[in-house]
Design a protein around this motif. Structure first.
Motif, short mmCIF file in Angstrom:
data_model
loop_
_atom_site.label_atom_id
_atom_site.label_comp_id
_atom_site.label_asym_id
_atom_site.label_seq_id
_atom_site.Cartn_x
_atom_site.Cartn_y
_atom_site.Cartn_z
N TRP A 195 -5.31 -11.38 10.02
CA TRP A 195 -5.17 -10.18 9.72
C TRP A 195 -3.68 -9.80 9.49
O TRP A 195 -3.35 -9.05 8.88
CB TRP A 195 -5.80 -9.16 11.04
N ASN A 196 -2.70 -10.49 10.50
CA ASN A 196 -1.37 -10.34 10.22
C ASN A 196 -0.93 -10.66 8.89
O ASN A 196 0.18 -9.95 8.28
CB ASN A 196 -0.68 -10.82 11.45
N GLU A 197 -1.65 -11.64 8.53
CA GLU A 197 -1.20 -12.10 7.09
C GLU A 197 -1.56 -11.05 5.95
O GLU A 197 -0.82 -10.83 5.06
CB GLU A 197 -1.65 -13.58 6.76
N LEU A 198 -2.67 -10.38 6.23
CA LEU A 198 -3.11 -9.26 5.21
C LEU A 198 -2.08 -8.06 5.22
O LEU A 198 -1.72 -7.86 4.35
CB LEU A 198 -4.54 -8.92 5.51
N ILE A 199 -1.80 -7.74 6.28
CA ILE A 199 -0.92 -6.54 6.64
C ILE A 199 0.57 -6.79 6.33
O ILE A 199 1.40 -5.77 6.30
CB ILE A 199 -1.08 -5.94 7.88
N SER A 200 0.96 -8.11 6.11
CA SER A 200 2.37 -8.33 5.92
C SER A 200 2.31 -8.87 4.66
O SER A 200 3.63 -9.19 4.16
CB SER A 200 2.59 -9.52 6.91
N ALA A 203 3.39 -6.58 -1.20
CA ALA A 203 3.07 -5.40 -1.81
C ALA A 203 2.37 -4.43 -0.79
O ALA A 203 2.56 -3.19 -1.08
CB ALA A 203 1.59 -5.94 -2.76
N TRP A 204 1.76 -4.69 0.22
CA TRP A 204 1.16 -3.46 0.96
C TRP A 204 2.24 -3.21 1.88
O TRP A 204 2.52 -1.77 2.11
CB TRP A 204 0.18 -4.46 2.06
N VAL A 205 3.18 -3.88 2.37
CA VAL A 205 4.58 -3.49 2.81
C VAL A 205 5.09 -2.28 2.42
O VAL A 205 5.56 -1.39 2.71
CB VAL A 205 5.41 -4.57 3.41
N LYS A 206 5.42 -2.74 1.00
CA LYS A 206 6.17 -1.91 -0.01
C LYS A 206 5.36 -0.70 -0.12
O LYS A 206 5.92 0.46 -0.32
CB LYS A 206 6.43 -2.72 -1.22
N LEU A 207 4.00 -0.71 -0.28
CA LEU A 207 3.27 0.58 -0.46
C LEU A 207 3.33 1.35 0.98
O LEU A 207 3.44 2.71 0.75
CB LEU A 207 1.74 0.21 -0.95
N LYS A 208 3.21 0.68 1.85
CA LYS A 208 3.36 1.60 3.16
C LYS A 208 4.56 2.19 3.24
O LYS A 208 4.71 3.45 3.81
CB LYS A 208 3.10 0.68 4.23
N ALA A 209 5.81 1.73 2.89
CA ALA A 209 7.13 2.04 3.16
C ALA A 209 7.43 3.23 2.02
O ALA A 209 7.89 4.30 2.31
CB ALA A 209 8.19 0.89 2.87
N GLU A 210 6.99 2.86 0.77
CA GLU A 210 7.39 3.85 -0.29
C GLU A 210 6.33 4.63 -0.92
O GLU A 210 6.59 5.74 -1.55
CB GLU A 210 7.83 3.21 -1.63
#
Length: 216
Positions: A195-200, A203-210
């Protein structure tokens, strides 16, 4: 014609995983923001694309497709040779394993997860709410314990490479932590690692931030 992606501005639900696949596969797209509060998804024009009046929807040079899982499969297949490899493998047996894991997400993981969220998010706060939450968590834990065993043998649900079967879990599971439920990281080390690998994923981190941004 650049692909048009119709969705709200929020990275959530089915729209979130479609946005993630678009970014993972490096697909140029125009994000057409749908104002849900203004009921733009219920206009005759939008209903002509999606008869149920929901998001997301894509328009790929006149080809209209709705339902997030179907869209992700289409995009990963059409753009198989660019961006993140292997999301929807061509090999028959490898793809069957992805479909197997995706079916488990839809038929086992999602229903158990939904019971937790419904119990946790009750607005009228019934007297027995905690009992309902505890019951739902116990059922969901049984599902995650099976995942723990699977993920003890391989990195991801369909093998050692991330696929759509893993990504589909990002539709609703992030809502657990948002509602104070840390079950995805506390059930077992293998589920937590996965799970930590998925949410990290970058691309996902960038979408969450921007947020979701057009790439054209």
């Amino acid at each position: 014609m650049v692909l048009k992606y119709y969705a709200s501005s929020h990275l959530s639900g089915g729209g979130g995983i479609v946005a993630l696949v678009l970014v993972e596969k490096q697909i140029l797209f125009e994000h057409v923001r749908v104002d849900m509060a203004a009921k733009e998804h219920k206009t005759p024009e939008f209903l002509a694309m999606h008869p149920f009046g929901q998001v997301p929807v894509i328009d790929d040079d006149g080809f209209i497709l709705y339902e997030s899982r179907a869209i992700c499969r289409y995009l990963a297949d059409k753009y198989a040779d660019q961006g993140t490899p292997g999301l929807f493998p061509k090999d028959l047996k490898e793809r069957a394993l992805v479909e197997q894991a995706a079916s488990v997400e839809f038929a086992d993981f999602y229903p158990a997860l939904l019971k937790v969220l419904v119990a946790k998010m009750q607005r009228d706060v019934p007297a027995d709410q905690q009992a309902a939450v505890d019951k739902a968590l116990a059922e969901f834990t049984k599902t995650l314990q099976v995942y723990e065993g699977i993920l003890g043998k391989q990195k991801f649900l369909a093998g050692d490479q991330v696929t759509l079967a893993d990504i589909f879990h990002l539709i609703y599971a992030p809502l657990l932590a948002e509602n104070g439920v840390d079950i995805m990281t506390s059930t077992g080390p293998n589920v937590a690692r996965w799970w930590n690998e998925l949410i990290s994923r970058p691309a996902w981190v960038k979408l969450k931030a921007e947020g979701i941004q057009s790439t054209v």
